[in-house]
Write a protein that holds these residues in place. Structure first.
Motif, PDB file in Angstrom:
ATOM      1  N   SER A  14      33.346  34.437  51.687  1.00  0.00           N
ATOM      2  CA  SER A  14      32.711  34.806  50.426  1.00  0.00           C
ATOM      3  C   SER A  14      32.973  36.254  50.047  1.00  0.00           C
ATOM      4  O   SER A  14      32.772  36.631  48.887  1.00  0.00           O
ATOM      5  CB  SER A  14      31.205  34.556  50.498  1.00  0.00           C
ATOM      6  N   ASP A  15      33.420  37.085  50.988  1.00  0.00           N
ATOM      7  CA  ASP A  15      33.746  38.473  50.639  1.00  0.00           C
ATOM      8  C   ASP A  15      35.247  38.728  50.612  1.00  0.00           C
ATOM      9  O   ASP A  15      35.708  39.849  50.781  1.00  0.00           O
ATOM     10  CB  ASP A  15      33.044  39.456  51.586  1.00  0.00           C
ATOM     11  N   GLY A  16      36.036  37.661  50.381  1.00  0.00           N
ATOM     12  CA  GLY A  16      37.444  37.836  50.044  1.00  0.00           C
ATOM     13  C   GLY A  16      38.409  37.968  51.205  1.00  0.00           C
ATOM     14  O   GLY A  16      39.490  38.541  51.031  1.00  0.00           O
TER      15      GLY A  16
ATOM     16  N   THR B 240      36.430  34.755  42.870  1.00  0.00           N
ATOM     17  CA  THR B 240      35.349  35.518  43.496  1.00  0.00           C
ATOM     18  C   THR B 240      35.084  36.762  42.667  1.00  0.00           C
ATOM     19  O   THR B 240      36.016  37.519  42.366  1.00  0.00           O
ATOM     20  CB  THR B 240      35.710  35.918  44.933  1.00  0.00           C
ATOM     21  N   THR B 241      33.830  36.984  42.287  1.00  0.00           N
ATOM     22  CA  THR B 241      33.454  38.116  41.450  1.00  0.00           C
ATOM     23  C   THR B 241      32.614  39.096  42.263  1.00  0.00           C
ATOM     24  O   THR B 241      31.593  38.719  42.842  1.00  0.00           O
ATOM     25  CB  THR B 241      32.663  37.650  40.217  1.00  0.00           C
ATOM     26  N   PHE B 242      33.080  40.352  42.325  1.00  0.00           N
ATOM     27  CA  PHE B 242      32.365  41.424  43.006  1.00  0.00           C
ATOM     28  C   PHE B 242      31.776  42.355  41.948  1.00  0.00           C
ATOM     29  O   PHE B 242      32.523  42.922  41.130  1.00  0.00           O
ATOM     30  CB  PHE B 242      33.318  42.221  43.901  1.00  0.00           C
ATOM     31  N   ARG B 243      30.470  42.558  41.954  1.00  0.00           N
ATOM     32  CA  ARG B 243      29.823  43.474  41.016  1.00  0.00           C
ATOM     33  C   ARG B 243      29.311  44.687  41.800  1.00  0.00           C
ATOM     34  O   ARG B 243      28.484  44.537  42.698  1.00  0.00           O
ATOM     35  CB  ARG B 243      28.689  42.769  40.280  1.00  0.00           C
TER      36      ARG B 243
ATOM     37  N   VAL C  93      28.164  39.479  45.283  1.00  0.00           N
ATOM     38  CA  VAL C  93      29.299  38.562  45.246  1.00  0.00           C
ATOM     39  C   VAL C  93      28.861  37.184  44.760  1.00  0.00           C
ATOM     40  O   VAL C  93      27.857  36.633  45.222  1.00  0.00           O
ATOM     41  CB  VAL C  93      29.937  38.433  46.642  1.00  0.00           C
ATOM     42  N   THR C  94      29.623  36.643  43.828  1.00  0.00           N
ATOM     43  CA  THR C  94      29.493  35.239  43.437  1.00  0.00           C
ATOM     44  C   THR C  94      30.884  34.637  43.411  1.00  0.00           C
ATOM     45  O   THR C  94      31.881  35.358  43.281  1.00  0.00           O
ATOM     46  CB  THR C  94      28.850  35.084  42.041  1.00  0.00           C
ATOM     47  N   ARG C  95      30.955  33.325  43.543  1.00  0.00           N
ATOM     48  CA  ARG C  95      32.280  32.695  43.495  1.00  0.00           C
ATOM     49  C   ARG C  95      32.164  31.255  43.034  1.00  0.00           C
ATOM     50  O   ARG C  95      31.100  30.637  43.077  1.00  0.00           O
ATOM     51  CB  ARG C  95      32.969  32.754  44.857  1.00  0.00           C
ATOM     52  N   ARG C  96      33.303  30.727  42.608  1.00  0.00           N
ATOM     53  CA  ARG C  96      33.381  29.343  42.130  1.00  0.00           C
ATOM     54  C   ARG C  96      34.844  28.945  42.139  1.00  0.00           C
ATOM     55  O   ARG C  96      35.746  29.790  42.214  1.00  0.00           O
ATOM     56  CB  ARG C  96      32.849  29.234  40.708  1.00  0.00           C
ATOM     57  N   TYR C  97      35.089  27.649  42.096  1.00  0.00           N
ATOM     58  CA  TYR C  97      36.439  27.178  41.813  1.00  0.00           C
ATOM     59  C   TYR C  97      36.633  27.162  40.299  1.00  0.00           C
ATOM     60  O   TYR C  97      35.757  26.708  39.555  1.00  0.00           O
ATOM     61  CB  TYR C  97      36.659  25.768  42.357  1.00  0.00           C
TER      62      TYR C  97
ATOM     63  N   ILE D 141      41.011  41.292  50.494  1.00  0.00           N
ATOM     64  CA  ILE D 141      40.944  42.107  49.276  1.00  0.00           C
ATOM     65  C   ILE D 141      39.485  42.129  48.841  1.00  0.00           C
ATOM     66  O   ILE D 141      38.895  41.085  48.563  1.00  0.00           O
ATOM     67  CB  ILE D 141      41.812  41.532  48.146  1.00  0.00           C
ATOM     68  N   ARG D 142      38.900  43.338  48.808  1.00  0.00           N
ATOM     69  CA  ARG D 142      37.492  43.467  48.409  1.00  0.00           C
ATOM     70  C   ARG D 142      37.238  44.914  48.009  1.00  0.00           C
ATOM     71  O   ARG D 142      38.020  45.808  48.367  1.00  0.00           O
ATOM     72  CB  ARG D 142      36.564  43.058  49.554  1.00  0.00           C
ATOM     73  N   PRO D 143      36.182  45.194  47.295  1.00  0.00           N
ATOM     74  CA  PRO D 143      35.842  46.578  46.984  1.00  0.00           C
ATOM     75  C   PRO D 143      35.512  47.360  48.259  1.00  0.00           C
ATOM     76  O   PRO D 143      35.036  46.786  49.255  1.00  0.00           O
ATOM     77  CB  PRO D 143      34.606  46.452  46.087  1.00  0.00           C
ATOM     78  N   ALA D 144      35.743  48.667  48.200  1.00  0.00           N
ATOM     79  CA  ALA D 144      35.432  49.518  49.347  1.00  0.00           C
ATOM     80  C   ALA D 144      33.946  49.816  49.456  1.00  0.00           C
ATOM     81  O   ALA D 144      33.477  50.295  50.491  1.00  0.00           O
ATOM     82  CB  ALA D 144      36.222  50.824  49.249  1.00  0.00           C
TER      83      ALA D 144
END
Length: 399
Positions: free
Chosen positions: A23-25, A75-78, A62-66, A54-57
């Motif tokens: 879930s965190d890429g 995968t969306t990182f806010r 985090v949310t994700r979907r197909y 690949i993820r923010p530092a």
């Protein structure tokens, strides 16, 4: 030792191999070029076994979907500084059918070319989904997605379907029952074909049954036991080894590559294959001569070997026993062969098959039932529960 639950992983596939993404890429599992190849990334089984991330530092929500109607993962990182949207896929090329993606020596790609491959992959999965969207009934969206998952677990060059895209995930944490499931089990056939049919995956249903009938045919003709499982390319030798440098998921050792259960005698597979044929016949049309010969041979073998001990579906790695389930599935095989006799051209065998079927029925009721426990036994020699759900006790089951 990883604390990440298995349920945190999402699957990607190009219908030749698969990747698992956290879930965190992080891509923690990837075998190329096939499902059963050695792993390139294997952090799923050992924290030091490699991953691609690949993820923010900085910390992120985090949310994700197909992406709709695909197996492209979004995968969306806010974060406080902004939002990152990550797309993960095992990609396809424009005009390519799902399952024709792998290139052994891919060139370096520009960001524009990568974006185009992602778009092509989305288009490829959506095209496949549109062609397999005829199911009408409860949970339609979930059934359609399940169809994509079944397609994703199919090895496109042969039509074989893996039982799982992973190896060595344990039945219990710290346990030793950690098997490699990246192969095709004959036992799964009837359930798999039913699921493919429900999800309106007719081409995949036909390809899977054709794969099974071809790999099984030569063994039945040659006389040895029908194997319980095969490699996705039709391989028979699936010899097991244990790489000692991997600790296993949550230290559940050993890690296994290969599965020595391929050597076992499990008589239930004869019934499983005939049940699959019985279930599939109306969907895939008339059997060709090779398949008819195979199915008659499978029924004859079930009748001939019904009284022999085996390891059964539990795949016990010990001495053979008379497992009630194996006897039951020999009964199933002969029952289905009798029903299929007109289309197999085997009317002359029905009387003998009926006699043997009824003998098995009697043996299960006399030797496989424990009156004190009020249950069927696991074996004819021991008392453990075994259920009936295939019609053995129906009013018509005595022939």
């Amino acid at each position: 030792m990883s604390a990440r639950p298995i349920g945190d992983y999402a699957m990607l596939s190009d219908c030749r191999s698969a990747a698992l993404v956290t879930s965190d890429g992080s891509v923690d599992w990837l075998c190329l070029p096939r499902f059963d190849s050695l792993a390139i990334f294997a952090r799923l089984l050992d924290e030091e076994a490699g991953c691609w991330t690949i993820r923010p530092a900085c910390p992120a929500e985090v949310t994700r979907r197909y992406v709709e109607d695909t197996l492209v993962l979004e995968t969306t990182f806010r974060t406080r500084e902004g939002t990152l949207v990550l797309l993960d896929a095992l990609t396809l090329r424009a005009g390519q059918n799902v399952g024709q993606a792998w290139a052994p020596d891919p060139p370096r790609r520009t960001s524009w070319a990568v974006a185009r491959r992602i778009r092509d992959t989305v288009a490829g999965w959506r095209s496949w989904s549109r062609g397999h969207a005829d199911y009408e009934g409860p949970w339609r969206r979930h059934v359609n997605h399940s169809g994509r998952v079944l397609r994703a677990m199919t090895y496109a060059p042969t039509g074989a379907m893996v039982a799982a895209v992973t190896t060595s995930l344990p039945e219990s944490i710290g346990g030793e029952r950690n098997w490699d499931y990246r192969y095709t089990w004959v036992r799964d056939a009837s359930f798999t074909l039913h699921a493919l049919n429900t999800a309106t995956c007719e081409e995949e249903e036909t390809a899977f049954f054709t794969f099974l009938s071809r790999v099984c045919a030569t063994q039945v003709d040659a006389g040895p036991d029908l194997q319980i499982m095969y490699g996705i390319g039709g391989e028979r030798d699936l010899s097991e080894r244990r790489p000692s440098h991997l600790w296993g998921w949550r230290d559940s050792a050993p890690v296994r590559v290969g599965n020595d259960a391929w050597r076992q005698r499990q008589l239930d597979v004869y019934g499983e294959l005939l049940d699959a044929a019985h279930q599939t016949y109306r969907d895939i049309g008339p059997f060709d001569p090779l398949t008819r010969s195979l199915l008659i041979g499978v029924a004859e073998t079930a009748a001939r070997r019904r009284q022999e001990p085996d390891q059964s579906l539990w795949e016990v790695r010990g001495s053979s026993r008379h497992f009630t389930h194996s006897k039951l599935m020999c009964w199933v095989g002969l029952d289905r062969a009798i029903a299929l006799a007109p289309v197999l051209g085997a009317a002359s065998r029905v009387a003998d098959w009926t006699r043997v079927r009824d003998e098995i029925h009697a043996a299960i009721l006399t030797r496989g039932w424990n009156e004190q426990a009020g249950a069927f036994t696991q074996t004819f020699e021991t008392a453990a529960s075994c259920a009936d759900d295939v019609g053995l006790l129906s009013e018509e089951a005595d022939g």
